[in-house]
Design a protein around this motif. Structure first.
Motif, PDB file in Angstrom:
ATOM      1  N   ASP A 203       0.994  -1.167   0.127  1.00 35.08           N
ATOM      2  CA  ASP A 203      -0.053  -0.059  -0.126  1.00 35.08           C
ATOM      3  C   ASP A 203       1.112   1.065   0.020  1.00 35.08           C
ATOM      4  O   ASP A 203       0.198   2.595   0.028  1.00 35.08           O
ATOM      5  N   GLY A 204       2.171   1.161  -0.035  1.00 38.13           N
ATOM      6  CA  GLY A 204       3.065   2.322  -0.118  1.00 38.13           C
ATOM      7  C   GLY A 204       3.167   3.206   1.237  1.00 38.13           C
ATOM      8  O   GLY A 204       3.473   4.283   1.062  1.00 38.13           O
ATOM      9  N   ASP A 205       2.772   2.546   2.200  1.00 38.07           N
ATOM     10  CA  ASP A 205       2.637   3.561   3.423  1.00 38.07           C
ATOM     11  C   ASP A 205       4.082   3.679   4.233  1.00 38.07           C
ATOM     12  O   ASP A 205       4.321   4.050   5.421  1.00 38.07           O
ATOM     13  N   ASP A 211       0.228  -9.176   6.651  1.00 37.95           N
ATOM     14  CA  ASP A 211      -0.533  -9.742   5.535  1.00 37.95           C
ATOM     15  C   ASP A 211      -0.143  -9.245   4.248  1.00 37.95           C
ATOM     16  O   ASP A 211      -0.015  -9.750   3.183  1.00 37.95           O
ATOM     17  N   GLU A 212       0.695  -8.080   4.307  1.00 33.21           N
ATOM     18  CA  GLU A 212       1.654  -7.496   2.971  1.00 33.21           C
ATOM     19  C   GLU A 212       2.511  -8.517   2.712  1.00 33.21           C
ATOM     20  O   GLU A 212       2.724  -8.914   1.487  1.00 33.21           O
ATOM     21  N   ALA A 244       7.883  -4.804   9.549  1.00 38.56           N
ATOM     22  CA  ALA A 244       9.220  -4.091   9.275  1.00 38.56           C
ATOM     23  C   ALA A 244       8.707  -3.132   8.683  1.00 38.56           C
ATOM     24  O   ALA A 244       7.660  -2.632   8.155  1.00 38.56           O
ATOM     25  N   LYS A 245       9.852  -1.999   8.287  1.00 35.76           N
ATOM     26  CA  LYS A 245       9.597  -0.803   7.515  1.00 35.76           C
ATOM     27  C   LYS A 245      10.573  -0.780   6.172  1.00 35.76           C
ATOM     28  O   LYS A 245      11.198  -1.816   6.073  1.00 35.76           O
ATOM     29  N   GLN A 251      12.938   3.466  -0.617  1.00 38.49           N
ATOM     30  CA  GLN A 251      12.035   4.766  -0.981  1.00 38.49           C
ATOM     31  C   GLN A 251      12.550   5.679  -2.027  1.00 38.49           C
ATOM     32  O   GLN A 251      11.916   6.035  -2.767  1.00 38.49           O
ATOM     33  N   LEU A 252      13.809   5.979  -1.653  1.00 40.11           N
ATOM     34  CA  LEU A 252      14.621   7.146  -2.462  1.00 40.11           C
ATOM     35  C   LEU A 252      14.481   6.544  -3.732  1.00 40.11           C
ATOM     36  O   LEU A 252      14.928   7.296  -4.815  1.00 40.11           O
TER      37      LEU A 252
END
Length: 754
Positions: A203-205, A211-212, A244-245, A251-252
Motif C-alpha cells: 500500500d506504499g505507506d 498480511d502484505e 518491518a519498514k 524509498q529514495l
C-alpha cells in the motif's frame, strides 16, 4: 515496547528425514533483515538464533521468549526445518533427534508439538505474536489455536495489529514422514526479498504488515512454483501487525517518471546477408581493455618464431633447457624488463630457481639479490600470489635516485609443488601492469612447452583470454579466426567403416568421415574446442570446410575400390546443430550436391548430441527450439533429399524427445555407454524407442567397439545390435576398402561367441 525474535534452523536429521542444508542459510537471511535498523528494526540483543538445537533446549527457548516479554512487545518465532503431521492431523516440529518407535509411530518427545507452542503463546503476556513456519505441513499449525480476549485493543491503532498471525509455507497433506519438503529455501527467499527490496509494502505507506508480506511472498512463489500454497492465519487484528519498514534507500530509489519520451515502436537494422563484409559495418565499438596487449602478443609470437628450434625438443634434454631459457629471454625483452626467472617449490616446500633468463646489461647482480631478499620476497606471501581472483601480484621498488621499477610474480603451477614466474625491473609506468599481462605470460610460457608451432601458442594465448575475460579486442578476435582458418587447412579426412553384423548379411553399410591432424594423425581436438569456445562463426566455418573436404576425399578414396554403383555406400559427415540453421551451410550443401561430388542418397549429416540445439534465431529466443530445428531439417530434405542421423546419443544434450522428434535415419550410441554398468539396458531401451510406432525405424549403431570394450560382439548381437563401428573392425584410414577374408572370418567368430 520491544521486538523479540527466536530463529530456529534444523539442517541435520538422523532418522529417515533428508538433511536440509538450506535451513541454516534461511535463519541467517532472516536474522540479517530483522536486525537491520532500517528494515526489521530488531535489536541484535533481542534476536536469539538456534541452529540444530537439542530437543530440550528448543522447547525451553520457545517458552522463554514468549514468557519474558510485556503486553505490547512483538514476539516473532521463525522455524525452518522438517514438519511432521501424524494420523490425527497434529503438527510436530522436527529436531535432529526426531525418531520413531519400532512400530513406526512417531516418538513425540523427540519433537516440539504445535500444541505445546499454542499453550505457551496463550499464556504469553504479549498481544502481538507472529509465527513463521518454513516447513512441510506447516498449514496444520493453526489447528487448535484460540483467540485471547482481555478487551484491551488500544495498541491496534498505535502499533498495527493485536494478537497473533501465523505465516506458513505449505498446506500440503501429501508428504509422508520420509519425504523431503521442497519449499524451504524458496519461501524464506521471498520473505527476505520482500523486506529487503521494500516491495512487500503493497500500500506504499512505508511499513510492511504481516498480511502484505504474506501476499508478496505468495505471489512470488506461485510464479516459480504454481502448486505451492503459502497461507496466513490471523487472529483478531494479527494480520495488521507491522513487521518491518521500508528502507529509506529503497524509498529514495523508487522510479520518478517526469519528463520522458514516448518512442513508439523501434527496430534495429538487420544485415541482409549473414556473412556481410566487416567493412560494411557503420558503427564504432567501445574500446576493449585488451587492445593495449595486442602488440605484446604479436611481439612474443614474432620472437618465438624467429628463435624456434627445429630440433626435436621432446627427445633432447639440452635442447629443452636451451629452449626454456630462450622463452624467458623473449619474455624479458618483450616486457622491457631486467631479468626473468622461474621459482619452484620442491616437495619439502623449499624454493629454488628452476630456470632464468640473462640479466640485462649494466645491472648490478648483487643489488638485485639484495632487493629480492630484503624488499620484495618478504612482503609477498604465497596466498597473494595464488589468489584465484588475480593472475599475479606486483610490488613497486623505489631506488635512492628517485627511480622505481616493478617486480611482478605470476603463478604457473599451484602448490604444493608451485611454480612462479618472477619478472624483475619492469618499468614503473609500463602499460603492461594489469591482470591480462599475467594471463598472457603464463599462457605463453605453458603452451610453448606443449606446442611445436608458434601459431598454436598464439591461439592458446587468445583462447585463454577468452575463457578468462569472456570478451577480447576485435583485432584479437579476427586474428583468432584467421589462425582457426589456417589450422583448418592442415586437416585431412580419414574414413571408419560401419559394419552390419547380421550373420546373414555381413557387410560394410557406410563410412564416417573423421577429421585428422596431418602431423599426429589424431583428431584435431583443438579445432573442436575452439569452435565451441568462440561460437557460431567458427562452427559454421569448420563444418563448411569439413563437408567440402570430406565429400571430395571420399570421391577420391573410392575410385579404386567402389567402381560399380552398387559398391557405393553412404558417407556420414558430422555437423554442429547450429550450423544447420545457417544459410551459409545450407548453400554449401547445395554446392557439393550440384557439383556432383556426392549424390544426395549417399550423404548423411550426423547431428552431435554433445551440442545444444540453437536457442535463438535472429536475436530472438525461440519458444520451441526442437520444432524450429526440425523445420530447418525439413528444408534440407525437401530441397536436397538428403538424410540426417544422430551421433553421440547417451551424452551431452541427448534426450528421448530429441531422438523421437527428429526421426533420424540412424542413431549412434556413444562409446561411453559401453563402459556403463547398465550398457545392455540402455542399448535395448534405444532400440525400443526408435521402433515404437515407426514404420521405418532408424538403424541403431553402437560406436567405439574395440578389443577393450567390456561387452563382446557376441553379447551385442544377443541384445539385438545389428550395426557396429570401431577399431575392432579397423582403424580409420585415408582410403575406403573391402573387408579382407581374414578379418571377415575373425569377426564372424567373435559374433558367434567362439
Amino acid at each position: 515496547m520491544k521486538k523479540l525474535a527466536l530463529l530456529i534452523g534444523v539442517s541435520e536429521y538422523d532418522y529417515e528425514l533428508n538433511p536440509l542444508p538450506g535451513a541454516l542459510k534461511d535463519v541467517d537471511a532472516m536474522q540479517r533483515v530483522l536486525q537491520h535498523p532500517d528494515m526489521g528494526g530488531f535489536s541484535p540483543n533481542n534476536i536469539e538464533v538456534l541452529k540444530n538445537p537439542q530437543i530440550p533446549n528448543m522447547g525451553m527457548e520457545i517458552e522463554k521468549i514468549f514468557s519474558n516479554c510485556q503486553k505490547h512487545d512483538l514476539v516473532l518465532l521463525y522455524f525452518s526445518g522438517h514438519g511432521i503431521k501424524d494420523d490425527n492431523g497434529n503438527l510436530y516440529l522436527a529436531s535432529s533427534q526426531t525418531c520413531k518407535h519400532p512400530n513406526g509411530q512417531l516418538i513425540t518427545s523427540s519433537t516440539v508439538a504445535a500444541s505445546f507452542v499454542h499453550n505457551i503463546m496463550d499464556k504469553s503476556p504479549s498481544r502481538r505474536q507472529v509465527i513463521i513456519l518454513d516447513c512441510c505441513f506447516s498449514g496444520a499449525f493453526a489447528r487448535g489455536m484460540t483467540v485471547k480476549n482481555d478487551g484491551d485493543v488500544d495498541i491496534k491503532n498505535q502499533l498495527g495489529g493485536e494478537d497473533a498471525a501465523v505465516l506458513t509455507s505449505s498446506t500440503s497433506t501429501q508428504y509422508s514422514f520420509e519425504e523431503q519438503a521442497s519449499n524451504h529455501s524458496i519461501y524464506t527467499r521471498y520473505l527476505v526479498e520482500g523486506i529487503e527490496n521494500g516491495k512487500a509494502d503493497l500500500d506504499g505507506d512505508g511499513v510492511i504488515s504481516v498480511d502484505e508480506l504474506h501476499e508478496y511472498t505468495r505471489t512470488r512463489m506461485q510464479q516459480v512454483a504454481p502448486k505451492s500454497k503459502p497461507e496466513i492465519y490471523a487472529f483478531k487484528e494479527g494480520y495488521k501487525i507491522q513487521l518491518a519498514k521500508v528502507c529509506l534507500a529503497q524509498q529514495l530509489s523508487s522510479p520518478l517518471a517526469k519528463n520522458q519520451i514516448s518512442f513508439g515502436e523501434l527496430k534495429l537494422g538487420r544485415m541482409l546477408q549473414e556473412e556481410s563484409a566487416k567493412d560494411e559495418l557503420q558503427v564504432d565499438y567501445l574500446p576493449n581493455f585488451l587492445e593495449p596487449f595486442d602488440f605484446l602478443i604479436k611481439i612474443l609470437i614474432t620472437r618465438l618464431t624467429e628463435n624456434f628450434f627445429i630440433n626435436d625438443r621432446a627427445n633432447n634434454l639440452s635442447i629443452n633447457s636451451e629452449f626454456e631459457i630462450q622463452i624467458l629471454e623473449i619474455i624479458r625483452e618483450s616486457s622491457e624488463a631486467d631479468f626473468v626467472f622461474i621459482l619452484e617449490n620442491d616437495s619439502q616446500d623449499n624454493c629454488f630457481v628452476k630456470t632464468q633468463s640473462n640479466l640485462a646489461e649494466n645491472i648490478d647482480k648483487n643489488a638485485y639479490i639484495n632487493i629480492l631478499n630484503t624488499t620484495i620476497f618478504p612482503i609477498i606471501s604465497h596466498e597473494s600470489v595464488f589468489n584465484p581472483s588475480h593472475h599475479g601480484t606486483y610490488k613497486i621498488h623505489e631506488y635512492a635516485k628517485g627511480s622505481a621499477n616493478a617486480f611482478v610474480m605470476i603463478p604457473l603451477k599451484m602448490p604444493p609443488q608451485a611454480e612462479i614466474m618472477v619478472i624483475c625491473g619492469l618499468p614503473r609506468n609500463s602499460h603492461l601492469l594489469g591482470n591480462a599481462y599475467g594471463k598472457i605470460l603464463s599462457s605463453f610460457y605453458q603452451s610453448s612447452q606443449i606446442f611445436l608451432e608458434p601459431t598454436l601458442v598464439e591461439a592458446a594465448i587468445i583462447d585463454a583470454l577468452k575463457k578468462d575475460f569472456q570478451f577480447v579486442s576485435e583485432s584479437l578476435y579476427e586474428r583468432r579466426f584467421q589462425l582457426f582458418c589456417e589450422r583448418l587447412q592442415k586437416m585431412v579426412v580419414y574414413f571408419e567403416p560401419v559394419i552390419c553384423i547380421d550373420a546373414n548379411e555381413f557387410f560394410i553399410s557406410g563410412w564416417e568421415a573423421l577429421a585428422r591432424d596431418t602431423q599426429s594423425l589424431t583428431a584435431p581436438v583443438d579445432l573442436f574446442e575452439a569452435a565451441e569456445l568462440w561460437g557460431s562463426r567458427f562452427k559454421v566455418e569448420l563444418d563448411q570446410y569439413f563437408l567440402r573436404i570430406a565429400v571430395k576425399s571420399y570421391k577420391e578414396a573410392r575410385k579404386s575400390k567402389q567402381r560399380r554403383l552398387s559398391d557405393v555406400v553412404p558417407l556420414s559427415v558430422n555437423v554442429y546443430p547450429e550450423s544447420l540453421v545457417r544459410t551459409a551451410y545450407f548453400e554449401t550443401v547445395r554446392e557439393v550436391l550440384e557439383e556432383d561430388i556426392i549424390s544426395p542418397r549417399n550423404l548423411i549429416l550426423e547431428i552431435s548430441e554433445k551440442s545444444e540445439l540453437p536457442q535463438f534465431h535472429n536475436g530472438v529466443k525461440l519458444e520451441n527450439p526442437l520444432a524450429f530445428f526440425k523445420n530447418k531439417l525439413l528444408e534440407y530434405v525437401h530441397q536436397f533429399n538428403i538424410r540426417f542421423a544422430i551421433d553421440d546419443f547417451g551424452v551431452g544434450y541427448a534426450s528421448v524427445s530429441r531422438l523421437v522428434g527428429l526421426n533420424p535415419c540412424h542413431v549412434k550410441i556413444d562409446r561411453e555407454i559401453l563402459h556403463h554398468q547398465s550398457s545392455d539396458l540402455i542399448i535395448r531401451f534405444v532400440h525400443q524407442i526408435v521402433k515404437e510406432n515407426n514404420l521405418y525405424p532408424p538403424n541403431v549403431i553402437v560406436e567405439g567397439v574395440d578389443e577393450h570394450t567390456p561387452i563382446s560382439l557376441y553379447q551385442l548381437k544377443k541384445i539385438g545390435v545389428t550395426y557396429i563401428q570401431g577399431h575392432i573392425v579397423g582403424k580409420p584410414e585415408p582410403e575406403v576398402y573391402r573387408l579382407s577374408q581374414e578379418k571377415y572370418e575373425e569377426l564372424l567368430k567373435m559374433i558367434s561367441g567362439e
